[in-house]
Design a protein around this motif. Structure first.
Motif, mmCIF file in Angstrom:
data_model
loop_
_atom_site.group_PDB
_atom_site.id
_atom_site.type_symbol
_atom_site.label_atom_id
_atom_site.label_comp_id
_atom_site.label_asym_id
_atom_site.label_seq_id
_atom_site.Cartn_x
_atom_site.Cartn_y
_atom_site.Cartn_z
ATOM 1 N N ARG A 13 0.848 -1.256 0.263
ATOM 2 C CA ARG A 13 0.081 -0.116 -0.101
ATOM 3 C C ARG A 13 0.948 1.316 0.106
ATOM 4 O O ARG A 13 0.650 2.056 -0.922
ATOM 5 C CB ARG A 13 -0.805 0.067 1.279
ATOM 6 C CG ARG A 13 -1.855 1.345 1.306
ATOM 7 C CD ARG A 13 -2.452 1.366 2.518
ATOM 8 N NE ARG A 13 -3.587 2.427 2.744
ATOM 9 C CZ ARG A 13 -3.262 3.398 2.942
ATOM 10 N NH1 ARG A 13 -1.720 3.687 3.422
ATOM 11 N NH2 ARG A 13 -4.027 4.601 2.879
ATOM 12 N N SER A 14 1.952 1.227 0.813
ATOM 13 C CA SER A 14 2.898 2.450 0.853
ATOM 14 C C SER A 14 3.347 2.709 -0.428
ATOM 15 O O SER A 14 3.568 3.756 -0.963
ATOM 16 C CB SER A 14 3.731 2.238 1.900
ATOM 17 O OG SER A 14 4.770 3.309 2.029
ATOM 18 N N ALA A 15 4.089 1.346 -0.984
ATOM 19 C CA ALA A 15 4.587 1.510 -2.521
ATOM 20 C C ALA A 15 3.487 2.060 -3.255
ATOM 21 O O ALA A 15 4.202 2.993 -4.288
ATOM 22 C CB ALA A 15 5.250 0.316 -2.674
ATOM 23 N N LEU A 16 2.410 1.822 -3.500
ATOM 24 C CA LEU A 16 1.388 2.189 -4.303
ATOM 25 C C LEU A 16 1.032 3.787 -4.239
ATOM 26 O O LEU A 16 1.013 4.463 -4.897
ATOM 27 C CB LEU A 16 0.244 1.531 -4.392
ATOM 28 C CG LEU A 16 0.193 -0.107 -4.925
ATOM 29 C CD1 LEU A 16 -0.794 -1.004 -4.577
ATOM 30 C CD2 LEU A 16 0.668 -0.068 -6.522
ATOM 31 N N LEU A 17 0.890 4.139 -3.103
ATOM 32 C CA LEU A 17 0.719 5.462 -2.578
ATOM 33 C C LEU A 17 1.883 6.323 -3.160
ATOM 34 O O LEU A 17 1.473 7.557 -3.598
ATOM 35 C CB LEU A 17 0.521 5.372 -1.146
ATOM 36 C CG LEU A 17 -0.896 5.495 -0.386
ATOM 37 C CD1 LEU A 17 -0.849 5.642 1.002
ATOM 38 C CD2 LEU A 17 -1.885 6.372 -1.018
ATOM 39 N N ASP A 18 3.162 5.880 -2.957
ATOM 40 C CA ASP A 18 4.154 6.706 -3.303
ATOM 41 C C ASP A 18 3.989 6.913 -4.914
ATOM 42 O O ASP A 18 4.286 7.891 -5.254
ATOM 43 C CB ASP A 18 5.431 5.982 -3.124
ATOM 44 C CG ASP A 18 5.832 5.984 -1.553
ATOM 45 O OD1 ASP A 18 5.307 7.041 -0.943
ATOM 46 O OD2 ASP A 18 6.753 5.223 -1.054
#
Length: 217
Positions: A13-18
Motif C-alpha cells: 500500500r505504501s509503495a502504491l501510494l508513493d
C-alpha cells in the motif's frame, strides 16, 4: 528495493501510494498486477489486498474483469470534495486555536516560497500542502486530522492545476496572506471562514485547468 515479507499488505500500500503521489501511476492508467508483482517483488495476493483497500479510499477503481486503474480526472470529484475539505480544515483551525508567532512566520515563509515565479509545478504543490498542514497543525482532534488526510489524498491527482499561470498563483498566495493576517489579528473565526472560501474558489480554477487539458467531464 524489494518488499520484505512482513506486513506485506501495508508495504505494498505504501509503495502504491508513493507511485500515486509522485505521478508515476498517472490518472487513467491501468494497474497491471503482473507488472506490479515484478516491480515490487511480491505475489499477487498482497497486491490485490492493497488495491482493494485503496479502492475503498477512492484512490483506485476496479474494472469488471480487467483489474484496477487510477481514476481519471473528473471535476465533479473536486466540486464535491473541496467544500468538505474546506469545512474540515476550518474546523481543524478553530479546534487548534490561534497560532503563535513561530507558526505565523512559517506560514508567511512557505507562502513567499510558493509565490516564486520559476518553481516547478510539483514543488509549488508541495509547498501549498505544507502551508495547509502548518495552518491546522495545532488541531488536537486525531479523527479530524485523519479524515482531512484521507480526503486530501483523494484530490492529490489535481496537483497539476498549479501549472495555471502566475495570475492564479498570485491570487491563491494573496488569499493565504489574508488568512495569515486574520490569525495575526486574533480573528480565528474570520480565518476559518476565509479558508472555506479559499477551497470553494479552487473549484473554478481546477475546472478551467481541466478544460485547458481537454479532460473536463
Amino acid at each position: 528495493m524489494k518488499i520484505q515479507p512482513h506486513s506485506l499488505k501495508e508495504q505494498v500500500r505504501s509503495a502504491l501510494l508513493d507511485g500515486l503521489e509522485s505521478g508515476l501511476l498517472a490518472p487513467g492508467s491501468r494497474l497491471e498486477e503482473i507488472r506490479l508483482t515484478k516491480s515490487l517483488g511480491v505475489s499477487r495476493t498482497p497486491i490485490r489486498e492493497a488495491l482493494r483497500g485503496l479502492e475503498q479510499e477512492g484512490l483506485v477503481q476496479s474494472i469488471p474483469n480487467r483489474g484496477f486503474r487510477v481514476p481519471a480526472l473528473d471535476q465533479e470529484v473536486v466540486k464535491n470534495l473541496y467544500p468538505i475539505i474546506g469545512a474540515l480544515e476550518g474546523l481543524a483551525l478553530r479546534s487548534g486555536g490561534l497560532p503563535g508567532e513561530d507558526q505565523l512566520d512559517e506560514l508567511r515563509d512557505l507562502n513567499r516560497k510558493m509565490a516564486g515565479p520559476d518553481l516547478e509545478t510539483r514543488t509549488r504543490y508541495t509547498l501549498d500542502q505544507r502551508w495547509h498542514e502548518t495552518l491546522s497543525a495545532r488541531n488536537p482532534n486525531t479523527e479530524l486530522r485523519e479524515q482531512l488526510e484521507r480526503l486530501k489524498r483523494r484530490v492529490m491527482f489535481y496537483d497539476g492545476a498549479w501549472d495555471r499561470g502566475l495570475a492564479a498563483i498570485e491570487r491563491s498566495c494573496s488569499e493565504h496572506d489574508h488568512i495569515t493576517d486574520c490569525l495575526a489579528d486574533g480573528d480565528l473565526a474570520q480565518a476559518a471562514a476565509e479558508i472555506e472560501q479559499h477551497y470553494r474558489g479552487g473549484i473554478e480554477v481546477i475546472r478551467r485547468w481541466l478544460e485547458q487539458r481537454g479532460t473536463a467531464t
